[in-house]
Design a protein around this motif. Structure first.
Motif, mmCIF file in Angstrom:
data_model
loop_
_atom_site.group_PDB
_atom_site.id
_atom_site.type_symbol
_atom_site.label_atom_id
_atom_site.label_comp_id
_atom_site.label_asym_id
_atom_site.label_seq_id
_atom_site.Cartn_x
_atom_site.Cartn_y
_atom_site.Cartn_z
ATOM 1 N N ASP A 153 -3.479 11.483 7.886
ATOM 2 C CA ASP A 153 -3.692 10.266 7.102
ATOM 3 C C ASP A 153 -4.535 10.532 5.862
ATOM 4 O O ASP A 153 -4.717 9.633 5.033
ATOM 5 C CB ASP A 153 -4.378 9.196 7.946
ATOM 6 C CG ASP A 153 -3.524 8.713 9.101
ATOM 7 O OD1 ASP A 153 -4.089 8.457 10.189
ATOM 8 O OD2 ASP A 153 -2.291 8.580 8.924
ATOM 9 N N ARG A 167 0.376 5.777 -0.335
ATOM 10 C CA ARG A 167 -0.615 6.849 -0.254
ATOM 11 C C ARG A 167 -0.021 8.154 -0.784
ATOM 12 O O ARG A 167 1.197 8.331 -0.770
ATOM 13 C CB ARG A 167 -1.111 7.034 1.171
ATOM 14 C CG ARG A 167 -0.080 7.566 2.154
ATOM 15 C CD ARG A 167 -0.661 7.607 3.554
ATOM 16 N NE ARG A 167 0.283 8.141 4.532
ATOM 17 C CZ ARG A 167 0.054 8.199 5.842
ATOM 18 N NH1 ARG A 167 -1.114 7.754 6.337
ATOM 19 N NH2 ARG A 167 0.965 8.703 6.653
ATOM 20 N N GLY A 205 -6.766 3.871 -6.959
ATOM 21 C CA GLY A 205 -6.747 4.587 -5.689
ATOM 22 C C GLY A 205 -8.112 4.705 -5.049
ATOM 23 O O GLY A 205 -9.146 4.665 -5.726
ATOM 24 N N TRP A 229 0.855 -1.182 0.000
ATOM 25 C CA TRP A 229 0.000 0.000 0.000
ATOM 26 C C TRP A 229 0.898 1.243 0.000
ATOM 27 O O TRP A 229 1.901 1.302 0.733
ATOM 28 C CB TRP A 229 -0.896 0.048 1.233
ATOM 29 C CG TRP A 229 -2.022 -0.922 1.220
ATOM 30 C CD1 TRP A 229 -2.078 -2.132 1.840
ATOM 31 C CD2 TRP A 229 -3.293 -0.748 0.555
ATOM 32 N NE1 TRP A 229 -3.286 -2.718 1.612
ATOM 33 C CE2 TRP A 229 -4.063 -1.897 0.836
ATOM 34 C CE3 TRP A 229 -3.852 0.263 -0.221
ATOM 35 C CZ2 TRP A 229 -5.357 -2.067 0.341
ATOM 36 C CZ3 TRP A 229 -5.134 0.095 -0.706
ATOM 37 C CH2 TRP A 229 -5.872 -1.051 -0.423
ATOM 38 N N ALA A 289 -5.446 11.120 2.368
ATOM 39 C CA ALA A 289 -4.660 10.825 1.170
ATOM 40 C C ALA A 289 -5.457 9.912 0.252
ATOM 41 O O ALA A 289 -6.453 9.306 0.671
ATOM 42 C CB ALA A 289 -3.348 10.126 1.552
ATOM 43 N N TYR A 336 -5.159 6.388 -1.355
ATOM 44 C CA TYR A 336 -4.425 5.160 -1.027
ATOM 45 C C TYR A 336 -4.422 4.225 -2.232
ATOM 46 O O TYR A 336 -5.481 3.980 -2.830
ATOM 47 C CB TYR A 336 -5.063 4.474 0.177
ATOM 48 C CG TYR A 336 -4.731 5.176 1.477
ATOM 49 C CD1 TYR A 336 -5.310 6.403 1.787
ATOM 50 C CD2 TYR A 336 -3.827 4.631 2.386
ATOM 51 C CE1 TYR A 336 -4.987 7.062 2.963
ATOM 52 C CE2 TYR A 336 -3.509 5.267 3.570
ATOM 53 C CZ TYR A 336 -4.094 6.498 3.845
ATOM 54 O OH TYR A 336 -3.769 7.143 5.020
ATOM 55 N N ARG A 394 3.726 10.598 -3.623
ATOM 56 C CA ARG A 394 3.276 9.294 -3.160
ATOM 57 C C ARG A 394 4.316 8.723 -2.190
ATOM 58 O O ARG A 394 5.521 8.831 -2.426
ATOM 59 C CB ARG A 394 3.070 8.365 -4.356
ATOM 60 C CG ARG A 394 2.311 7.101 -4.040
ATOM 61 C CD ARG A 394 1.939 6.355 -5.314
ATOM 62 N NE ARG A 394 1.034 7.124 -6.153
ATOM 63 C CZ ARG A 394 0.438 6.635 -7.243
ATOM 64 N NH1 ARG A 394 0.660 5.385 -7.605
ATOM 65 N NH2 ARG A 394 -0.364 7.391 -7.951
#
Length: 115
Positions: free
Chosen positions: A89, A38, A108, A36, A91, A93, A45
């Motif tokens: 957090d 993000r 995403g 993963w 974002a 992903y 990224r």
């Protein structure tokens, strides 16, 4: 060819939880390390976590202890459990895997954390 489709993102309050999923097509899923990443708004990224085909995991320092990566090889699905969400957090992903000379990404799923 590998196709990756993420889901499970959304708008959540700080302190809440989400579980992201990544459904993979193709025969390489069970043999490959999955990851993963993000991308926060306006930033590059960044790596979040990865899991090998035998279940060994690795995490970015910023998410260790709050995020859990897992996989279900029978379902060709990768997961990311996100707990104690923080504003930072927020974002998009992305799910990722790779072969020699090939890198595969999903489209995403957006996670937005509100205060």
């Amino acid at each position: 060819q590998v196709q990756l489709v993420e889901s499970g993102g959304g708008l959540v309050q700080a302190g809440g939880s989400l579980r992201l999923s990544c459904a993979a097509s193709g025969s390489i899923f069970s043999a490959n390390t999955m990851a993963w990443y993000r991308q926060p708004p306006g930033k590059q990224r960044e790596y979040v976590a990865s899991i090998t085909n035998d279940g060994s995991t690795n995490y970015a320092v910023s998410v260790k202890g709050r995020f859990t990566i897992s996989r279900d090889n029978a379902k060709n699905t990768l997961y990311l459990q996100i707990n104690s969400l923080k504003f930072e957090d927020t974002a998009a992903y992305y799910c990722n895997t790779w072969l020699p000379k090939s890198d595969f990404w999903g489209q995403g799923t957006q996670v937005t954390v509100s205060s």
